[in-house]
Design an enzyme around this catalytic site. Structure first.
Site, mmCIF file in Angstrom:
data_model
loop_
_atom_site.group_PDB
_atom_site.id
_atom_site.type_symbol
_atom_site.label_atom_id
_atom_site.label_comp_id
_atom_site.label_asym_id
_atom_site.label_seq_id
_atom_site.Cartn_x
_atom_site.Cartn_y
_atom_site.Cartn_z
ATOM 1 N N LEU A 64 -38.809 -9.086 -29.035
ATOM 2 C CA LEU A 64 -40.073 -9.801 -28.984
ATOM 3 C C LEU A 64 -40.987 -9.023 -29.920
ATOM 4 O O LEU A 64 -42.288 -9.623 -30.251
ATOM 5 C CB LEU A 64 -40.767 -10.206 -27.624
ATOM 6 C CG LEU A 64 -39.995 -11.218 -26.812
ATOM 7 C CD1 LEU A 64 -40.496 -11.536 -25.414
ATOM 8 C CD2 LEU A 64 -39.645 -12.404 -27.693
ATOM 9 N N HIS A 233 -23.739 -7.249 -27.133
ATOM 10 C CA HIS A 233 -23.330 -7.865 -28.462
ATOM 11 C C HIS A 233 -21.962 -7.301 -28.997
ATOM 12 O O HIS A 233 -21.894 -6.749 -29.858
ATOM 13 C CB HIS A 233 -24.430 -7.631 -29.711
ATOM 14 C CG HIS A 233 -24.979 -6.297 -29.741
ATOM 15 N ND1 HIS A 233 -24.426 -5.017 -29.900
ATOM 16 C CD2 HIS A 233 -26.312 -5.786 -29.906
ATOM 17 C CE1 HIS A 233 -25.299 -4.105 -29.869
ATOM 18 N NE2 HIS A 233 -26.560 -4.492 -30.043
ATOM 19 N N ASN A 279 -26.348 -5.947 -37.279
ATOM 20 C CA ASN A 279 -25.781 -4.880 -36.292
ATOM 21 C C ASN A 279 -25.490 -5.063 -35.089
ATOM 22 O O ASN A 279 -26.543 -5.300 -34.125
ATOM 23 C CB ASN A 279 -26.532 -3.513 -36.517
ATOM 24 C CG ASN A 279 -25.924 -2.151 -36.055
ATOM 25 O OD1 ASN A 279 -24.751 -2.220 -36.327
ATOM 26 N ND2 ASN A 279 -26.528 -1.331 -35.755
ATOM 27 N N ASP A 306 -29.458 -11.695 -29.077
ATOM 28 C CA ASP A 306 -30.003 -10.399 -29.818
ATOM 29 C C ASP A 306 -30.838 -10.807 -30.852
ATOM 30 O O ASP A 306 -31.088 -10.486 -32.091
ATOM 31 C CB ASP A 306 -28.706 -9.553 -30.317
ATOM 32 C CG ASP A 306 -29.290 -8.445 -31.032
ATOM 33 O OD1 ASP A 306 -30.497 -7.800 -30.691
ATOM 34 O OD2 ASP A 306 -28.396 -7.621 -31.581
ATOM 35 N N GLY A 325 -30.454 -7.918 -38.654
ATOM 36 C CA GLY A 325 -30.962 -8.595 -37.483
ATOM 37 C C GLY A 325 -30.903 -9.991 -37.837
ATOM 38 O O GLY A 325 -31.088 -10.397 -39.052
HETATM 39 O O1 DOR Z 1 -29.250 -6.439 -35.989
HETATM 40 C C1 DOR Z 1 -29.849 -5.914 -34.928
HETATM 41 N N1 DOR Z 1 -31.257 -5.783 -35.081
HETATM 42 N N2 DOR Z 1 -29.263 -4.962 -34.380
HETATM 43 C C2 DOR Z 1 -29.935 -3.885 -33.597
HETATM 44 O O2 DOR Z 1 -29.300 -3.154 -32.837
HETATM 45 C C3 DOR Z 1 -31.369 -3.909 -33.615
HETATM 46 C C4 DOR Z 1 -31.933 -5.258 -33.904
HETATM 47 C C5 DOR Z 1 -33.458 -5.121 -34.301
HETATM 48 O O3 DOR Z 1 -34.281 -4.271 -33.497
HETATM 49 O O4 DOR Z 1 -33.670 -5.639 -35.473
HETATM 50 ZN ZN ZN Z 2 -28.153 -3.533 -30.314
HETATM 51 ZN ZN ZN Z 3 -30.911 -5.857 -29.914
#
Ligand code: DOR
Ligand code: ZN
Ligand code: ZN
Length: 429
Positions: A64, A233, A279, A306, A325
């Site tokens: 968030l 994940h 990721n 996620d 992300g």
């Molecule tokens: O894709 C991802 N985004 N993997 C993560 O582990 C962290 C997350 C982020 O906080 O943007």
């Molecule tokens: Zn993660």
């Molecule tokens: Zn995460």
């Protein structure tokens, strides 16, 4: 105000309910449930014919971004995205600025959520101070401030000794440790899944082994300590196999899978659209088949998004520099519903969004019974809509699913007896 939900098919896996039933809400609680209930006076009647009435969906893994990264997301926008996406509860990760590694920051998150959020927000505290992987946080303080789990998500806990101590300490409080499994020496500088397509596209790969090695380490440490490790994940066949085996051995390990890892392969990176960069990375079709098998046989406990919202600039740049992300809250339910019948049924899907995460976290949520708080998600299995990130409530428009037409969407989200979203739009007071 009283609300009567009529003619819907109620699915509540925790109570092993699946059938046509009316549900009466009074004063924020479930007042009655029966085959046929009369409306009476001063009751708002909702006709849920053809709809699926479920316990409120829980997303145990979202970012968030408050405090510190309000340009990526705020609790106001993130909870609206969640409500529009059919969720009544989200658990937020502590990789903020400052990190949620002490009671004051956790209390801050809860205060902002109470003031600006429109659904339940449960904070997750860090495993280590500043998520640096060196010193454990005061988990007792974090729990007292409302944290329901600990995680250094965003990065792994690199040292096995620290993870061992974390599992031992957390066990005293029956607190799950949520692990982002990544061997950084294998994943470093990687941009996508290592395989056929990374070679074709000329992008540095992240091997599935980077996840599997850490998952295996954490399972071994869970066996050693008796602590509860939850693998975040999961994306690879090897990880599913390890968890299946560990569960059969009676080790306290649980896991989640994201909608994007179930519905998009590494082939998609060929557009060089940084919205496909995540990721762990999107993997090959064989890995997806293994994840689906893990859902079918119960190895996988729940679905979590996620949700990782980012501002445009951190995606609209050179691929190597783009952030990892996907903004996932507003596409999760329709993406999973698009797998129905082919892969698993509605009952299993509802379980993965309700009883599943509730059990992982030991929450007194995820069911609808008389006297329970009225958190309810109603689904429309027939609705067809095209994903349009411009209409997202999330500040993060970073989705690779824009333009995808999907069948089966959330129809109504009810939190504490109050309708907060209807047909994808938020109902403001
Ligand atoms: O894709 C991802 N985004 N993997 C993560 O582990 C962290 C997350 C982020 O906080 O943007
Ligand atoms: Zn993660
Ligand atoms: Zn995460």
């Amino acid at each position: 105000m009283k609300v009567l939900i009529k003619n819907g098919r109620v699915i509540d896996p925790l109570n092993e309910v699946d059938g046509k039933m009316d549900v009466l809400i009074n004063n924020g609680k479930i007042a009655d449930m029966d085959k046929e209930l009369e409306a009476g006076e001063n009751v708002r009647v909702i006709d849920a014919k053809g709809k699926i009435v479920c316990p409120g969906f829980i997303d145990m893994h979202v970012h968030l971004r408050d405090p510190g990264y309000l340009y990526k997301e705020e609790i106001a926008s993130g909870t609206r995205a969640a409500a529009a996406g059919g969720f009544t509860t989200v658990c937020c990760m502590p990789n903020t600025k400052p990190v949620v590694d002490n009671a004051a920051v956790a209390a801050y998150v809860r205060q902002i959520a109470a003031r600006t959020g429109i659904i339940n927000v449960l904070p997750i505290g860090a495993i280590t101070r500043e998520q640096k992987g060196e010193q454990l946080t005061e988990m007792a303080d974090l729990i007292a401030a409302g944290c329901i789990a600990v995680s250094d998500d965003g990065k792994p806990v690199e040292k096995a000794e620290i993870m061992r101590n974390a599992l031992e300490y957390a066990k005293m409080f029956d607190l799950p440790v949520l692990s982002h499994c990544e061997d950084l020496s294998l994943s470093r500088d990687g941009q996508m899944h290592e395989g056929y397509y990374s070679t074709i596209y000329g992008l540095k790969g992240i091997p599935a082994a980077a996840e599997e090695i850490m998952a295996e380490r954490d399972i071994i440490l869970a066996r050693l300590t008796g602590g509860h490790v939850h693998i975040c994940h999961i994306s690879s066949q090897g990880t599913v196999d390890l968890i299946r085996k560990a569960k059969a051995e009676g080790i306290r390990v649980t896991c989640e899978v994201t909608p994007h890892h179930l519905t998009m392969t590494d082939e998609a990176l060929g557009t060089y659209d940084a919205n496909t960069k995540v990721n762990p990375p999107l993997r090959s079709a064989e890995h997806i088949q293994a994840l689906l098998a893990g859902i079918k046989d119960g190895t996988i406990d729940c679905i979590a998004t996620d949700h990782a919202p980012h501002e445009l600039e951190s995606k609209d740049c050179e691929f190597n520099l783009a952030s990892f992300g996907i903004s996932g809250l507003e596409t999760a339910v329709p993406l999973i519903m698009s797998l129905l019948d082919k892969e698993f049924d509605m009952y299993r899907m509802v379980q993965l969004f309700t009883a599943g995460p509730a059990r992982v976290l030991g929450l007194n949520k995820g069911s609808i019974g008389i006297g329970d708080i009225a958190d309810i998600t109603i689904l429309d299995p027939d609705k067809i809509k095209t994903v349009d990130p411009d209409n997202f409530y999330s500040k993060g428009r970073n989705t690779p699913f824009g333009g995808r037409q999907l069948k089966g969407w959330p129809w109504m989200t009810i939190v504490n007896g109050k309708i907060v979203a209807e047909d994808g739009r938020i109902i403001e007071e």
